[in-house]
Write a protein that holds these residues in place. Structure first.
Motif, PDB file in Angstrom:
ATOM      1  N   ASN A 393      19.699 -14.069 -50.741  1.00 63.72           N
ATOM      2  CA  ASN A 393      18.430 -14.352 -51.279  1.00 63.72           C
ATOM      3  C   ASN A 393      17.382 -14.295 -50.292  1.00 63.72           C
ATOM      4  OD1 ASN A 393      19.837 -15.665 -53.590  1.00 63.72           O
ATOM      5  ND2 ASN A 393      20.568 -17.132 -52.267  1.00 63.72           N
ATOM      6  N   ASP A 395      14.915 -16.323 -49.673  1.00 62.98           N
ATOM      7  CA  ASP A 395      14.622 -17.580 -48.698  1.00 62.98           C
ATOM      8  C   ASP A 395      15.711 -17.671 -47.739  1.00 62.98           C
ATOM      9  OD1 ASP A 395      16.743 -18.403 -50.509  1.00 62.98           O
ATOM     10  OD2 ASP A 395      15.079 -20.115 -51.048  1.00 62.98           O
ATOM     11  N   TRP A 398      21.747 -20.670 -49.293  1.00 63.90           N
ATOM     12  CA  TRP A 398      22.968 -20.109 -49.827  1.00 63.90           C
ATOM     13  C   TRP A 398      22.809 -20.733 -51.323  1.00 63.90           C
ATOM     14  CZ3 TRP A 398      27.147 -23.043 -51.909  1.00 63.90           C
ATOM     15  CH2 TRP A 398      27.986 -22.386 -52.205  1.00 63.90           C
ATOM     16  N   LYS A 399      23.434 -20.062 -52.207  1.00 58.90           N
ATOM     17  CA  LYS A 399      23.566 -20.569 -53.637  1.00 58.90           C
ATOM     18  C   LYS A 399      25.160 -20.605 -54.083  1.00 58.90           C
ATOM     19  CE  LYS A 399      18.758 -20.048 -55.483  1.00 58.90           C
ATOM     20  NZ  LYS A 399      18.323 -19.541 -54.022  1.00 58.90           N
ATOM     21  N   ASN A 402      27.204 -17.028 -53.771  1.00 61.92           N
ATOM     22  CA  ASN A 402      26.949 -16.339 -52.782  1.00 61.92           C
ATOM     23  C   ASN A 402      27.997 -15.919 -51.508  1.00 61.92           C
ATOM     24  OD1 ASN A 402      23.427 -17.458 -52.416  1.00 61.92           O
ATOM     25  ND2 ASN A 402      24.488 -15.953 -53.892  1.00 61.92           N
TER      26      ASN A 402
END
Length: 443
Positions: A393, A395, A398-399, A402
């Motif tokens: 991402n 920014d 972490w999401k 990922n």
């Protein structure tokens, strides 16, 4: 003065005690043991040249979150770099906090994701094939894996605290330390310990307690007695918790070492006497400490030229004074976390690692110099192995879904990770591992 006399007497008594249960166990070869102020394995001295690899069990899972192909690649790359030990997370706790890893091993007390536990099994089987060992920690003072604050959420009914949201770490630390005093939380924590320590590996069929690839069980990642204002009572509760929990683990497993996961002075309210007391129990086999000059405000990554010398002086002192503490206690010590960000405080994998490499060089010089003198520094684990992981991402946060990497979800991805493309850093690690290997002599 009275306190110092009491401490000295305690240390003298400790030296008079027999070797710890794990150290005294010579019936089974191949286990890492303690021989006075050093580790031993296979009849000779053993030094740790290690990496933090907290997400290893996640990669080993056969379910969607796992990536066994990547895990094998990561282990091979680390082995080629001279790394012989990884420090890994055993379990995580499901939480509503945004800055925690998902999925979690434990959905609720007693409810485990068997796929993630099988992931730990698979990773341990692969470590054994490569003659590598693991330090396995069983809890976390910080929120990124649920940890102690989630236990309190379960058993106090209080909301799990996320300092990434509140920005108040002093409050977080003070409240999280209630974990040590909560009987229900402690009972469940021991259930988890028993679940892991007495587990039989589903891949190898070998009980964990009989697996030489396990070097040490660790109470938690960076347990603290509270915040900077911890009382004498807080400290006493903390010391007793360490001693009692370590004794419980050794009652279940007499083959393996047990360690605390302490940061050292930074995790002991800057109290050297407390740090030594916390590691005096005969059931704590060695000391641990961590070094974080950026996190502690010693260096400004955007103004390195003006802050480097001061950070260097403080870092050298911190590294050396803990080895001196270990000498007083009479046990080995491992520098099991340290890190530095990329040049310009960048998270971009393409950013240079000039400052990091310079910092690693200073750390490694202290470790190898003191080890060569016979001092009780038993090795290192840098933070952390990012390997083939890549931030997904813009920014850098972490999401779920990922890549997992060395930086846990509470931090920007790329902050401290050493990636497989960081050739200069890996070369430093490899060279230092070789220096420590050369110091391994017959006992």
């Amino acid at each position: 003065m009275k306190k110092m006399i009491t401490l000295a007497a305690s240390l003298m008594l400790m030296h008079a005690l027999p070797m710890s249960t794990a150290a005294a166990n010579t019936a089974t070869s191949g286990f890492v043991t303690v021989n006075k102020t050093h580790f031993a394995k296979g009849g000779q001295r053993y030094y740790i040249a290690g990496a933090n690899f907290w997400y290893g069990a996640y990669l080993g899972a056969p379910s969607k979150v796992g990536d066994r192909g990547r895990l094998l690649k990561e282990l091979d790359t680390m082995k080629a770099a001279g790394i012989n030990n990884v420090r890994v997370l055993a379990v995580s706790e499901k939480t509503d906090m945004a800055s925690a890893v998902r999925p979690a091993t434990t959905a609720a007390p007693g409810q485990y994701d068997e796929q993630l536990l099988v992931g730990l099994d698979f990773m341990m089987a692969e470590l054994a094939k490569r003659d590598m060992t693991a330090v396995i920690y069983l809890n976390n003072f910080w929120q990124w894996s649920g940890g102690m604050t989630q236990y309190l959420n379960w058993f106090e009914g209080t909301k799990a605290l996320d300092p990434n949201v509140t920005k108040d770490y002093e409050d977080y630390m003070a409240k999280t330390a209630r974990f040590y005093r909560n009987p229900k939380a402690q009972a469940e924590y021991r259930n988890v310990i028993r679940k892991i320590v007495q587990r039989v590996n589903t891949v190898t069929g070998k009980p964990y307690a009989q697996d030489p690839a396990v070097m040490s069980w660790q109470l938690a990642n960076e347990p603290r007695p509270g915040n900077a204002s911890s009382t004498a009572e807080d400290k006493a509760v903390y010391v007793k918790w360490i001693a009692d929990t370590a004794a419980y683990i050794h009652s279940l497993d007499k083959n393996h070492l047990v360690s605390s996961g302490s940061e050292g002075l930074a995790g002991s309210a800057q109290d050297g006497e407390l740090f030594m007391k916390a590691h005096q129990s005969p059931h704590i086999d060695y000391l641990t400490y961590h070094l974080w000059p950026k996190n502690w405000g010693w260096i400004d990554s955007r103004n390195v030229a003006q802050t480097w010398d001061g950070a260097l002086e403080k870092s050298r002192h911190y590294l050396n004074v803990h080895i001196d503490y270990a000498k007083k206690v009479g046990k080995p010590i491992v520098l099991e976390e340290f890190g530095m960000d990329r040049d310009g405080a960048s998270f971009d994998i393409k950013a240079p690692t000039t400052v990091r490499d310079r910092f690693y060089g200073v750390v490694f010089d202290v470790v190898t110099t003191r080890a060569a003198k016979g001092d009780p520094i038993a090795g290192f684990n840098f933070w952390a192995w990012g390997g083939a992981g890549r931030a997904a991402n813009a920014d850098y946060w972490w999401k779920e879904g990922n890549d997992l990497m060395g930086d846990p979800p509470q931090e920007e991805q790329g902050l401290y990770s050493v990636f497989d493309s960081d050739a200069s850093t890996i070369a430093l690690i490899r060279a230092t591992a070789a220096k420590l290997k050369a110091l391994e002599v017959k006992q």
